[in-house]
Design a protein around this motif. Structure first.
Motif, PDB file in Angstrom:
ATOM      1  N   LEU A   1       9.247   9.703  -5.794  1.00 40.98           N
ATOM      2  CA  LEU A   1       9.955   9.285  -7.005  1.00 40.98           C
ATOM      3  C   LEU A   1       9.054   9.253  -8.245  1.00 40.98           C
ATOM      4  O   LEU A   1       9.529   8.924  -9.339  1.00 40.98           O
ATOM      5  N   GLY A   2       7.773   9.569  -8.064  1.00 40.75           N
ATOM      6  CA  GLY A   2       6.854   9.551  -9.198  1.00 40.75           C
ATOM      7  C   GLY A   2       6.616   8.159  -9.745  1.00 40.75           C
ATOM      8  O   GLY A   2       6.492   7.973 -10.957  1.00 40.75           O
ATOM      9  N   ARG A   3       6.551   7.167  -8.846  1.00 41.17           N
ATOM     10  CA  ARG A   3       6.375   5.763  -9.250  1.00 41.17           C
ATOM     11  C   ARG A   3       5.166   5.163  -8.517  1.00 41.17           C
ATOM     12  O   ARG A   3       5.325   4.326  -7.629  1.00 41.17           O
ATOM     13  N   PRO A   4       3.955   5.587  -8.853  1.00 41.73           N
ATOM     14  CA  PRO A   4       2.777   5.075  -8.138  1.00 41.73           C
ATOM     15  C   PRO A   4       2.591   3.579  -8.333  1.00 41.73           C
ATOM     16  O   PRO A   4       3.017   3.009  -9.336  1.00 41.73           O
ATOM     17  N   GLY A   5       1.925   2.948  -7.359  1.00 44.80           N
ATOM     18  CA  GLY A   5       1.662   1.517  -7.475  1.00 44.80           C
ATOM     19  C   GLY A   5       1.390   0.863  -6.139  1.00 44.80           C
ATOM     20  O   GLY A   5       1.529   1.485  -5.076  1.00 44.80           O
ATOM     21  N   ASN A   6       0.957  -0.388  -6.174  1.00 42.33           N
ATOM     22  CA  ASN A   6       0.717  -1.219  -4.989  1.00 42.33           C
ATOM     23  C   ASN A   6      -0.302  -0.624  -4.012  1.00 42.33           C
ATOM     24  O   ASN A   6      -0.222  -0.864  -2.806  1.00 42.33           O
ATOM     25  N   LEU A   7      -1.272   0.115  -4.544  1.00 42.32           N
ATOM     26  CA  LEU A   7      -2.309   0.674  -3.671  1.00 42.32           C
ATOM     27  C   LEU A   7      -3.272  -0.391  -3.164  1.00 42.32           C
ATOM     28  O   LEU A   7      -4.040  -0.139  -2.237  1.00 42.32           O
ATOM     29  N   ASP A   8      -3.246  -1.582  -3.780  1.00 43.25           N
ATOM     30  CA  ASP A   8      -4.116  -2.670  -3.330  1.00 43.25           C
ATOM     31  C   ASP A   8      -3.310  -3.908  -2.929  1.00 43.25           C
ATOM     32  O   ASP A   8      -3.817  -5.025  -2.952  1.00 43.25           O
ATOM     33  N   SER A   9      -2.068  -3.721  -2.553  1.00 43.58           N
ATOM     34  CA  SER A   9      -1.190  -4.838  -2.190  1.00 43.58           C
ATOM     35  C   SER A   9      -1.557  -5.366  -0.796  1.00 43.58           C
ATOM     36  O   SER A   9      -2.394  -4.780  -0.097  1.00 43.58           O
ATOM     37  N   PRO A  10      -0.950  -6.477  -0.359  1.00 41.29           N
ATOM     38  CA  PRO A  10      -1.241  -7.002   0.985  1.00 41.29           C
ATOM     39  C   PRO A  10      -1.051  -5.961   2.090  1.00 41.29           C
ATOM     40  O   PRO A  10      -1.831  -5.913   3.044  1.00 41.29           O
ATOM     41  N   GLY A  11      -0.034  -5.119   1.966  1.00 48.68           N
ATOM     42  CA  GLY A  11       0.189  -4.082   2.971  1.00 48.68           C
ATOM     43  C   GLY A  11      -0.924  -3.054   3.013  1.00 48.68           C
ATOM     44  O   GLY A  11      -1.221  -2.490   4.071  1.00 48.68           O
ATOM     45  N   ALA A  12      -1.564  -2.802   1.872  1.00 47.22           N
ATOM     46  CA  ALA A  12      -2.681  -1.857   1.826  1.00 47.22           C
ATOM     47  C   ALA A  12      -3.851  -2.362   2.665  1.00 47.22           C
ATOM     48  O   ALA A  12      -4.530  -1.576   3.344  1.00 47.22           O
ATOM     49  N   LEU A  13      -4.082  -3.676   2.642  1.00 46.77           N
ATOM     50  CA  LEU A  13      -5.194  -4.241   3.401  1.00 46.77           C
ATOM     51  C   LEU A  13      -4.908  -4.227   4.900  1.00 46.77           C
ATOM     52  O   LEU A  13      -5.806  -3.973   5.713  1.00 46.77           O
ATOM     53  N   VAL A  14      -3.650  -4.466   5.280  1.00 50.56           N
ATOM     54  CA  VAL A  14      -3.266  -4.330   6.690  1.00 50.56           C
ATOM     55  C   VAL A  14      -3.461  -2.881   7.134  1.00 50.56           C
ATOM     56  O   VAL A  14      -3.993  -2.608   8.219  1.00 50.56           O
ATOM     57  N   THR A  15      -3.061  -1.950   6.279  1.00 50.47           N
ATOM     58  CA  THR A  15      -3.188  -0.526   6.590  1.00 50.47           C
ATOM     59  C   THR A  15      -4.651  -0.125   6.731  1.00 50.47           C
ATOM     60  O   THR A  15      -5.020   0.613   7.655  1.00 50.47           O
ATOM     61  N   ARG A  16      -5.501  -0.611   5.821  1.00 45.51           N
ATOM     62  CA  ARG A  16      -6.936  -0.324   5.906  1.00 45.51           C
ATOM     63  C   ARG A  16      -7.481  -0.710   7.278  1.00 45.51           C
ATOM     64  O   ARG A  16      -8.153   0.095   7.947  1.00 45.51           O
ATOM     65  N   ASP A  17      -7.203  -1.933   7.720  1.00 42.84           N
ATOM     66  CA  ASP A  17      -7.759  -2.407   8.982  1.00 42.84           C
ATOM     67  C   ASP A  17      -7.216  -1.628  10.170  1.00 42.84           C
ATOM     68  O   ASP A  17      -7.956  -1.311  11.113  1.00 42.84           O
ATOM     69  N   LEU A  18      -5.934  -1.301  10.131  1.00 42.87           N
ATOM     70  CA  LEU A  18      -5.334  -0.565  11.238  1.00 42.87           C
ATOM     71  C   LEU A  18      -5.889   0.856  11.327  1.00 42.87           C
ATOM     72  O   LEU A  18      -6.203   1.354  12.401  1.00 42.87           O
TER      73      LEU A  18
END
Length: 274
Positions: A156-173
Motif C-alpha cells: 500500500l506504500g505506507r511504510p512504518g512501525n519498523l521498530d515497533s514491539p512486533g519488530a523486536l519479537v521478530t528480531r529475536d525469532l
C-alpha cells in the motif's frame, strides 16, 4: 491483570500490529484489496484473510471445510496447503465483509487475551495440529502479524512501525534461526565465525560461531578475523530472513566481506521462514 508477565510482551506486540493492520485496510477501496504483496501469491485480501484465519484458530474456531483449487501454483507443500485454506475460503469476500470480520475477530481475541489465566507452558493446539506451548503460540502470532503488517505496508506504500514491539519479537525469532542458516544450510566451515552487523530502526551485532562438530551458536560478542561478515539494514535483513526478497533483489543493500562462496551460500539460504 490475569495474563502471565511472560506472555504480556507478545500480547502487546500482537495488539500493536493488529491495530495497525485495521487502520491500514479500513479505508481501502475494493480494488485495493487485490494489490499484490511481497508474500508470494498473496494479495492484500489474502494476507488479511490469513491473519483472521489464524487468530480464529487461536480462539478455537473450527477450520473451514473447503476444497482448494488446483491452479494455486504458489502452494507446493502441506504446510502451505494448510495456510491457504483460511485464505482461499475468503477470496471472494467484499471489502466490507473483510473489515467486519477482522474487527469482530480482533474484539474476540482481545477478550480472550484479557481473560487468559493459563500458564506459558500450557500445551495448546497449533498450526497443522501440532501441540505447542501457549508461550510459543503467542510469540508466533506476534511475529506473524508484524511481518504481515509489513507486507501490507509495502503493498500500500505506507511504510512504518519498523521498530515497533512486533519488530523486536521478530528480531529475536529470526536470530534464533540464524545458526541453522549458517552452520547447516550454508555449511560454513567448522571452527569459524560469521558476523552480522545490522543497522537502522532495529540495530544489533551478532556472531554465529561454528564449532568443531559443525554446530552453530549465536553470540553477542564480536569475532576477530571472521570467515565472513555481513552489513545490512534491518528492513533488508527481515525481508531476506522472511523470504520476501532473494539475494539478487537485496543488491547493494548488503555489504559482505570474506569468502565469496560462503557469503553467497549464506545469502542463498537466508530465509528462516518457509
Amino acid at each position: 491483570m490475569s495474563l502471565h508477565p511472560t506472555l504480556q510482551p507478545y500480547a502487546d506486540a500482537w495488539n500493536h500490529s493488529i491495530d495497525a493492520i485495521s487502520e491500514l485496510v479500513n479505508p481501502l477501496a475494493e480494488a485495493e484489496w487485490n494489490r499484490r504483496t511481497p508474500c508470494p501469491g498473496w494479495s492484500v485480501r489474502d494476507v488479511v484473510s490469513h491473519v483472521i484465519g489464524l487468530d480464529c484458530e487461536m480462539l478455537g474456531d473450527p477450520r473451514p471445510i473447503h476444497a482448494l483449487p488446483r491452479d494455486l501454483f504458489h502452494v507446493t507443500n502441506e504446510a502451505q496447503r494448510y495456510m491457504e485454506m483460511q485464505v482461499d475460503v475468503r477470496r471472494h469476500h467484499t471489502a466490507p465483509e473483510m473489515t467486519s470480520e477482522l474487527e469482530y475477530t480482533v474484539i474476540r481475541r482481545n477478550r480472550q487475551i484479557r481473560n487468559e489465566t493459563r500458564q506459558p507452558d500450557t500445551v495448546v493446539r497449533g498450526p497443522m495440529g501440532k501441540e505447542i506451548t501457549l508461550e510459543h503460540a503467542m510469540r508466533m502470532r506476534a511475529f506473524d502479524v508484524w511481518v504481515h503488517e509489513q507486507d501490507l505496508r509495502t503493498a500500500l506504500g505506507r511504510p512504518g512501525n519498523l521498530d515497533s514491539p512486533g519488530a523486536l519479537v521478530t528480531r529475536d525469532l529470526l536470530l534464533a534461526g540464524l545458526p541453522k542458516v549458517v552452520a547447516k544450510k550454508a555449511e560454513a566451515p567448522r571452527s569459524s565465525a560469521i558476523v552480522f552487523d545490522v543497522h537502522g530502526p532495529v540495530e544489533f551485532l551478532r556472531t554465529i560461531r561454528v564449532d568443531i562438530q559443525g554446530r552453530g551458536t549465536l553470540e553477542t560478542a564480536p569475532a576477530l578475523g571472521p570467515a565472513a561478515s555481513f552489513s545490512l539494514d534491518w528492513e533488508t535483513y527481515f525481508r531476506l530472513a522472511c523470504g520476501r526478497i532473494g539475494a539478487e533483489a537485496a543488491g547493494d543493500r548488503v555489504k559482505t566481506e570474506g569468502d565469496p562462496e560462503l557469503t553467497a551460500a549464506i545469502l542463498r539460504n537466508f530465509a528462516v521462514t518457509p
